[in-house]
Design an enzyme around this catalytic site. Structure first.
Site, PDB file in Angstrom:
ATOM      1  N   PHE A  99     -10.162  -3.932  11.257  1.00 30.58           N
ATOM      2  CA  PHE A  99     -11.298  -3.844  10.328  1.00 30.58           C
ATOM      3  C   PHE A  99     -10.889  -4.302   8.938  1.00 30.58           C
ATOM      4  O   PHE A  99      -9.734  -4.473   8.652  1.00 30.58           O
ATOM      5  CB  PHE A  99     -11.861  -2.425  10.280  1.00 30.58           C
ATOM      6  CG  PHE A  99     -10.858  -1.362   9.858  1.00 30.58           C
ATOM      7  CD1 PHE A  99     -10.716  -1.009   8.511  1.00 30.58           C
ATOM      8  CD2 PHE A  99     -10.054  -0.716  10.795  1.00 30.58           C
ATOM      9  CE1 PHE A  99      -9.800  -0.040   8.118  1.00 30.58           C
ATOM     10  CE2 PHE A  99      -9.144   0.255  10.403  1.00 30.58           C
ATOM     11  CZ  PHE A  99      -9.005   0.594   9.074  1.00 30.58           C
ATOM     12  N   TYR A 107       0.774  -1.251   0.000  1.00 30.08           N
ATOM     13  CA  TYR A 107       0.000   0.000   0.000  1.00 30.08           C
ATOM     14  C   TYR A 107       0.806   1.302   0.000  1.00 30.08           C
ATOM     15  O   TYR A 107       0.228   2.366  -0.166  1.00 30.08           O
ATOM     16  CB  TYR A 107      -0.977  -0.003   1.185  1.00 30.08           C
ATOM     17  CG  TYR A 107      -2.026  -1.086   1.044  1.00 30.08           C
ATOM     18  CD1 TYR A 107      -3.005  -0.997   0.064  1.00 30.08           C
ATOM     19  CD2 TYR A 107      -2.020  -2.213   1.859  1.00 30.08           C
ATOM     20  CE1 TYR A 107      -3.957  -1.993  -0.095  1.00 30.08           C
ATOM     21  CE2 TYR A 107      -2.969  -3.221   1.718  1.00 30.08           C
ATOM     22  CZ  TYR A 107      -3.933  -3.099   0.736  1.00 30.08           C
ATOM     23  OH  TYR A 107      -4.869  -4.087   0.577  1.00 30.08           O
TER      24      TYR A 107
HETATM   25  C1  LIG Z   1      -2.960  -7.885  -2.635  1.00 28.65           C
HETATM   26  C2  LIG Z   1      -3.829  -8.135  -3.867  1.00 28.65           C
HETATM   27  C3  LIG Z   1      -5.202  -7.541  -3.610  1.00 28.65           C
HETATM   28  C4  LIG Z   1      -3.161  -7.448  -5.058  1.00 28.65           C
HETATM   29  O1  LIG Z   1      -4.051  -7.490  -6.170  1.00 28.65           O
HETATM   30  P1  LIG Z   1      -3.511  -7.416  -7.681  1.00 28.65           P
HETATM   31  O2  LIG Z   1      -4.687  -7.216  -8.543  1.00 28.65           O
HETATM   32  O3  LIG Z   1      -2.630  -8.555  -7.947  1.00 28.65           O
HETATM   33  O4  LIG Z   1      -2.640  -6.086  -7.645  1.00 28.65           O
HETATM   34  P2  LIG Z   1      -2.231  -5.185  -8.923  1.00 28.65           P
HETATM   35  O5  LIG Z   1      -1.943  -6.089 -10.077  1.00 28.65           O
HETATM   36  O6  LIG Z   1      -3.257  -4.136  -9.166  1.00 28.65           O
HETATM   37  O7  LIG Z   1      -0.903  -4.518  -8.401  1.00 28.65           O
HETATM   38  C5  LIG Z   1      -0.732  -3.132  -8.208  1.00 28.65           C
HETATM   39  C6  LIG Z   1       0.699  -2.922  -7.766  1.00 28.65           C
HETATM   40  O8  LIG Z   1       0.863  -3.516  -6.463  1.00 28.65           O
HETATM   41  C7  LIG Z   1       1.916  -4.484  -6.509  1.00 28.65           C
HETATM   42  N1  LIG Z   1       1.524  -5.581  -5.588  1.00 28.65           N
HETATM   43  C8  LIG Z   1       0.382  -6.275  -5.623  1.00 28.65           C
HETATM   44  N2  LIG Z   1       0.365  -7.167  -4.625  1.00 28.65           N
HETATM   45  C9  LIG Z   1       1.524  -7.017  -3.964  1.00 28.65           C
HETATM   46  C10 LIG Z   1       2.076  -7.673  -2.833  1.00 28.65           C
HETATM   47  N3  LIG Z   1       1.426  -8.651  -2.191  1.00 28.65           N
HETATM   48  N4  LIG Z   1       3.291  -7.273  -2.394  1.00 28.65           N
HETATM   49  C11 LIG Z   1       3.956  -6.274  -3.048  1.00 28.65           C
HETATM   50  N5  LIG Z   1       3.461  -5.625  -4.133  1.00 28.65           N
HETATM   51  C12 LIG Z   1       2.270  -6.002  -4.575  1.00 28.65           C
HETATM   52  C13 LIG Z   1       1.985  -4.925  -7.935  1.00 28.65           C
HETATM   53  O9  LIG Z   1       3.249  -5.464  -8.248  1.00 28.65           O
HETATM   54  C14 LIG Z   1       1.727  -3.619  -8.661  1.00 28.65           C
HETATM   55  O10 LIG Z   1       2.902  -2.841  -8.607  1.00 28.65           O
HETATM   56  P3  LIG Z   1       3.257  -1.742  -9.733  1.00 28.65           P
HETATM   57  O11 LIG Z   1       2.214  -0.673  -9.599  1.00 28.65           O
HETATM   58  O12 LIG Z   1       4.611  -1.283  -9.363  1.00 28.65           O
HETATM   59  O13 LIG Z   1       3.159  -2.457 -11.042  1.00 28.65           O
HETATM   60  C15 LIG Z   1      -3.951  -9.638  -4.156  1.00 28.65           C
HETATM   61  O14 LIG Z   1      -2.666 -10.167  -4.335  1.00 28.65           O
HETATM   62  C16 LIG Z   1      -4.676 -10.425  -3.097  1.00 28.65           C
HETATM   63  O15 LIG Z   1      -5.884 -10.532  -3.110  1.00 28.65           O
HETATM   64  N6  LIG Z   1      -3.927 -10.992  -2.108  1.00 28.65           N
HETATM   65  C17 LIG Z   1      -4.516 -11.843  -1.071  1.00 28.65           C
HETATM   66  C18 LIG Z   1      -5.481 -11.095  -0.163  1.00 28.65           C
HETATM   67  C19 LIG Z   1      -4.827  -9.885   0.441  1.00 28.65           C
HETATM   68  O16 LIG Z   1      -3.723  -9.939   0.968  1.00 28.65           O
HETATM   69  N7  LIG Z   1      -5.535  -8.748   0.357  1.00 28.65           N
HETATM   70  C20 LIG Z   1      -5.088  -7.491   0.905  1.00 28.65           C
HETATM   71  C21 LIG Z   1      -5.726  -7.344   2.245  1.00 28.65           C
HETATM   72  S1  LIG Z   1      -5.109  -5.922   3.094  1.00 28.65           S
END
Ligand SMILES: CC(C)(COP(=O)(O)OP(=O)(O)OC[C@H]1O[C@@H](n2cnc3c(N)ncnc32)[C@H](O)[C@@H]1OP(=O)(O)O)[C@@H](O)C(=O)NCCC(=O)NCCS
Length: 420
Positions: free
Chosen positions: A420, A145
């Site tokens: 949350f 984030y």
């Molecule tokens: C975290 C999550 C929502 C990311 O979704 P995603 O659609 O793959 O993310 P995006 O493709 O839009 O990535 C956006 C950016 O974030 C980065 N990113 C995404 N997940 C990441 C992670 N776990 N760690 C580090 N960077 C991450 C991507 O590399 C990308 O970077 P860039 O802008 O430099 O290219 C997904 O991996 C997920 O659902 N994880 C399991 C549940 C979870 O952890 N949810 C978050 C709860 S707080």
């Protein structure tokens, strides 16, 4: 023969789809009522937990209108993100509306294709339109984030106490006044004490009654292998905890310890450390927690980990900076960058007598920083000097760093009210 032909046909079809299928476009739209079963599946798949529908209903009751989006691949919901209507306490005691981002998930079949980025772009437009000055979240992984302008704003120390050897220092009183009660029968007391605590604690959140009822429903799914809740109640504090019974030793896991006065804090710890048959007591605490000072041997309070809890992103930088109180005068121009979501800007921040005035400016900047760093400084849990040494806060000279540190320092350590 026929069967072999059929198999060959199937194989060719499967092979073609594997090699030539291009990813379909992902689209983001508002979540409608009919999407919630699919969202429950996405959530359960991503987090590994099936949320009881009653619990989902409580969180849904805390959502403002139009605060959930889904990302779709054709007709399929493959991701989601939403925000809750929260209210956070900031240093000095002001209360700010906060969009609490939650239930962020993208199915493993559709990750790293920009789904989160698309959903966040849409959600943050909606937050700004409401308008929310501030957004907050808890992060499953710390690398996600920061790019969206969120910085960790509270620090939680995981502490483990060897209870069997713990002895209170002779100067520490034994105020008493603690009762052992059934938590569910004392919801009103717990709510009233928590309310007093959250109003004086940066990071404290308003907890609606429905959320208290959900917590006190004490659902099996959320016990993590521990017992049902135990509760210690004092007029000015309480401890909610579970016991995890092992073959050789039992551990008390405190889920919430809230004390509004030092006496309540001492009284609750006297009761907690008085449980003869428990070997260990685990608790999450701020750096300001005085437990080590209560004991003759402070080493018995071991820090087993350090977590971030609340992450903050400022949506209206002047409003948020003006809302809190400050510990020293300050006059500085901040140049705030926000790469992905395009907030930020240049702001003159002037503090006098603890109150701030903050306005956009074209004046030369004294300090350059990312929006996520400003989020980390806001509640006083992180120091400007540390970010400066890391080159993530670049100041005109070291006096600016010192002035920022002095102004943003807080008496009351920040602590997130609830997850949350
Ligand atoms: C975290 C999550 C929502 C990311 O979704 P995603 O659609 O793959 O993310 P995006 O493709 O839009 O990535 C956006 C950016 O974030 C980065 N990113 C995404 N997940 C990441 C992670 N776990 N760690 C580090 N960077 C991450 C991507 O590399 C990308 O970077 P860039 O802008 O430099 O290219 C997904 O991996 C997920 O659902 N994880 C399991 C549940 C979870 O952890 N949810 C978050 C709860 S707080």
């Amino acid at each position: 023969m026929q069967f072999a032909h059929l198999c060959a046909t199937v194989w060719i079809v499967a092979d073609t789809s594997h090699t030539s299928q291009t990813p379909t476009e992902l689209t983001v739209r508002s979540a409608g009522e009919a999407d919630w079963p699919a969202m429950a599946l996405v959530g359960a798949t991503c987090f590994g937990v099936w949320q009881p529908p009653e619990a989902v209903d409580v969180w849904r009751s805390m959502m403002p209108p139009d605060s959930a989006v889904v990302v779709c691949d054709g007709p399929d919901v493959v991701g989601m993100a939403l925000f809750l209507d929260l209210q956070v306490t900031v240093p000095g005691g002001a209360l700010l509306p906060m969009a609490g981002v939650s239930w962020v998930a993208v199915l493993p079949t559709h990750r790293r294709r920009g789904a989160l980025r698309k959903m966040f772009e849409e959600l943050h437009v909606r937050m700004a339109a409401k308008p929310y000055p501030l957004a907050g979240l808890e992060a499953s992984e710390a690398g996600i984030y920061g790019r969206f302008g969120y910085g960790p704003a509270t620090v939680l120390h995981r502490r483990s106490i060897d209870r069997r050897a713990a002895v209170f220092h002779r100067d520490v009183p034994d105020p008493g006044g603690v009762r052992v009660v059934r938590a569910a029968e004392h919801g009103d007391h717990l709510e009233e004490i928590y309310e007093r605590w959250r109003l004086q604690t940066p990071g404290g959140l308003h907890s609606p009654r429905a959320l208290w009822d959900e917590v006190l429903a004490d659902r099996e799914a959320f016990r993590g292998g521990g017992s049902a809740y135990f509760c210690l109640l004092h007029a000015d504090g309480f401890a909610l905890y579970r016991v995890h019974s092992g073959e050789e030793k039992s551990t008390v896991e405190i889920t919430k310890l809230t004390a509004v006065t030092p006496q309540a804090h001492i009284a609750l710890w006297r009761a907690l450390l008085g449980m003869d048959l428990m070997a260990t007591v685990n608790v999450g605490a701020t750096h300001g927690d005085v437990l080590p000072y209560l004991l003759t041997d402070h080493r018995l309070v071991r820090t087993t980990g350090v977590d971030d809890a609340l992450w903050l992103r400022m949506l209206d930088i002047p409003a948020v900076l003006q809302a809190r109180s400050y510990s020293a005068d300050l006059s500085v121009v901040l140049d705030v960058s926000d790469g992905v979501l395009g907030g930020g800007g240049r702001f003159a921040l002037d503090v006098s007598g603890g109150r701030a005035r903050c306005v956009p400016t074209d004046a030369a900047a004294d300090a350059h920083l990312d929006l996520s760093v400003l989020g980390s400084l806001y509640l006083g849990a992180h120091r400007a000097a540390a970010f400066a040494r890391a080159e993530r806060l670049r100041c005109r000279d070291s006096a600016v760093v010192a002035a920022l540190d002095a102004a943003f320092a807080t008496d009351v350590p920040a602590e997130l009210g609830f997850g949350f």
